[in-house]
Write a protein that holds these residues in place. Structure first.
Motif, PDB file in Angstrom:
ATOM      1  N   HIS A 296       0.860  -1.197   0.000  1.00 21.02           N
ATOM      2  CA  HIS A 296       0.000   0.000   0.000  1.00 21.02           C
ATOM      3  C   HIS A 296       0.887   1.233   0.000  1.00 21.02           C
ATOM      4  O   HIS A 296       2.071   1.180   0.362  1.00 21.02           O
TER       5      HIS A 296
ATOM      6  N   TRP B 248      -1.884   5.184   3.708  1.00 21.39           N
ATOM      7  CA  TRP B 248      -2.672   4.199   4.456  1.00 21.39           C
ATOM      8  C   TRP B 248      -1.972   3.855   5.764  1.00 21.39           C
ATOM      9  O   TRP B 248      -0.771   3.612   5.797  1.00 21.39           O
TER      10      TRP B 248
ATOM     11  N   ARG C 248      -6.641   3.588  -5.669  1.00 13.49           N
ATOM     12  CA  ARG C 248      -5.690   3.005  -4.725  1.00 13.49           C
ATOM     13  C   ARG C 248      -6.293   1.861  -3.925  1.00 13.49           C
ATOM     14  O   ARG C 248      -5.596   1.174  -3.187  1.00 13.49           O
ATOM     15  N   ASP C 249      -7.608   1.666  -4.034  1.00 12.92           N
ATOM     16  CA  ASP C 249      -8.242   0.492  -3.446  1.00 12.92           C
ATOM     17  C   ASP C 249      -7.846  -0.760  -4.222  1.00 12.92           C
ATOM     18  O   ASP C 249      -7.390  -1.754  -3.657  1.00 12.92           O
TER      19      ASP C 249
ATOM     20  N   ILE D  80      -4.148  -2.134  -3.919  1.00 15.33           N
ATOM     21  CA  ILE D  80      -3.862  -2.950  -2.739  1.00 15.33           C
ATOM     22  C   ILE D  80      -4.308  -4.391  -2.973  1.00 15.33           C
ATOM     23  O   ILE D  80      -3.569  -5.353  -2.729  1.00 15.33           O
TER      24      ILE D  80
END
Length: 440
Positions: free
Chosen positions: A304, A308, A426-427, A430
């Motif tokens: 990540h 985060w 960016r979800d 990951i």
């Protein structure tokens, strides 16, 4: 007669003043410094840690920290002006910390894979990264100690100074030194206290206010540093740093006083050669912004970016929170799903039905659904649901992630609809990086 009159006039005017100017000193290291330095750092901290309670009050707990680090360092060529000028390559022998909160002690040490570390100056603090793979958050925290030598170099006077002279530290350098992400005020002053036997002693005092990871912070510093004029090098620091940081969405509040000491000298043994620094780019690669998460309970890892933070980790769930520019953008809940037969996974229809049940009255509609398989063989089912919670328009991005051997994880990203653009994919990055590790 005229001569005697002239002498009398001079004497009657007051004491004679010497025409000799006070000596001035340059407190700078060479721009092209090929030396390898050996650095020993120790940190002791004491204060309180504050956590929120259900009654919306802060619970204070005593906090004690002892930390140390040892590394070799060589400066890298400048990548630009101001903070971009300060770069180095470090080889760490070790870094560790012992943290005591109330009666619970946590011992942390630097991962064996983190030894060669590139340091890049940034206004929000020194950026540390390894060239080969992302480091863990705990490794990053171990490297980030108050009073970093590279940051202190940026606070030395730009011009020659005399004993007693003071100078204002540039805002960007003051912010970088205390590692505050967004500074609202900076006021740090340097002063040349003395020069004895070619050793210049300086004092740095002042304060910086701002915010880090969504928490307001105020830092007060008072430290003395020494500079060897004969060897043109910064040699030591003794620093007292007081910090008050509020409770944020990703971290507890702290009130702590840290005493930092380090010594720095030219290495007589280990050398960092030209060949080791030639391939380091001026602009950090993508890997510089990434961190590695390795579950304590599940034999799972993923990558990540540094926005985060791990908010909670239990055998049942991992909670991540994304904070950017001081604002909470999204929360991600990760949970294990029961294993299935190799090559299988939860059916899309059941996954979607479970989503509707879990959201209940908050659910409005399914706005997107995609199935994909990554190059590593992971099956991913992505479902986006829209609805509302507490009067806010929301989106919930669900992922089912299944390995070929039947192991499964679920991800749920909760994000206000007006923050979807900030989340910016960016979800998925990951989830695509998930690796199911062999059971230990």
């Amino acid at each position: 007669m005229r001569f005697m009159f002239l002498v009398a006039s001079i004497l009657s005017a007051g004491p004679m003043v010497s025409s000799a100017a006070a000596e001035s000193y340059s407190l700078k290291e060479p721009l092209s410094d090929g030396r390898t330095y050996q650095v020993q750092v120790s940190v002791q901290g004491k204060g309180t840690l504050e956590t929120p309670t259900q009654e919306k009050t802060a619970l204070e707990m005593p906090l004690e920290v002892q930390a140390s680090a040892a590394f070799y360092e060589r400066r890298l060529p400048s990548a630009g002006r101001d903070e971009r000028a300060w770069r180095s390559l470090r080889k760490y022998d070790n870094a560790r910390s012992d943290i005591k909160v109330r009666n619970q002690v946590t011992n942390l040490k630097l991962s064996s894979t983190v030894r060669d570390v590139i340091c890049e100056g940034r206004r929000e603090g020194i950026q540390y990264y390894t060239a080969d793979m992302p480091m863990r958050r705990v490794d990053l925290d171990l490297l980030t100690t108050p009073g970093d030598p590279l940051a202190l170099l940026s606070m030395l006077p730009a011009q020659e100074v005399e004993v007693g002279d003071t100078w204002s530290v540039p805002q960007w350098a003051a912010q970088m030194f205390v590692a505050i992400e967004a500074a609202t005020s900076t006021d740090i002053t340097g002063k040349l206290l003395s020069v004895e036997n070619d050793i210049a002693t300086m004092q740095f005092t002042g304060e910086v206010s701002g915010a880090t990871a969504g928490a307001t912070s105020k830092i007060i510093i008072n430290g003395t540093a020494t500079f060897d004029l004969a060897q043109t090098m910064l040699t030591s620091l003794k620093l007292i740093q007081q910090e008050e940081r509020s409770i944020s969405t990703v971290s507890p509040g702290i009130k702590v006083t840290a005493t930092v000491q380090w010594k720095r000298g030219v290495s007589s043994g280990t050398k960092i050669g030209d060949s080791e620094i030639e391939g380091i780019p001026f602009d950090p690669p993508t890997i510089a912004s990434l961190l590695l998460f390795q579950s304590k309970h599940w034999d799972v890892s993923f990558i990540h970016d540094r926005t985060w933070y791990v908010f909670q980790e239990t055998p049942e769930v991992v909670v991540l929170r994304m904070v950017e520019n001081g604002s909470l953008i999204s929360q991600c809940n990760i949970a294990r799903i029961g294993d299935v037969q190799p090559g299988e996974h939860v059916a899309p229809e059941k996954f979607e039905s479970d989503i509707k049940v879990s959201l209940g009255d908050q659910f409005s509609q399914i706005v997107d659904q995609q199935e994909m398989t990554t190059e590593s063989g992971l099956y991913i089912n992505r479902v986006v649901a829209a609805g509302s919670a507490n009067g806010l328009e929301m989106a919930w991005i669900y992922y089912l992630c299944a390995a070929q051997n039947g192991r499964q994880l679920s991800f749920v990203y909760a994000v206000e609809s007006n923050n979807l653009e900030a989340l910016n994919g960016r979800d998925l990055s990951i989830v695509e990086s998930v690796e199911f590790l062999p059971a230990e």
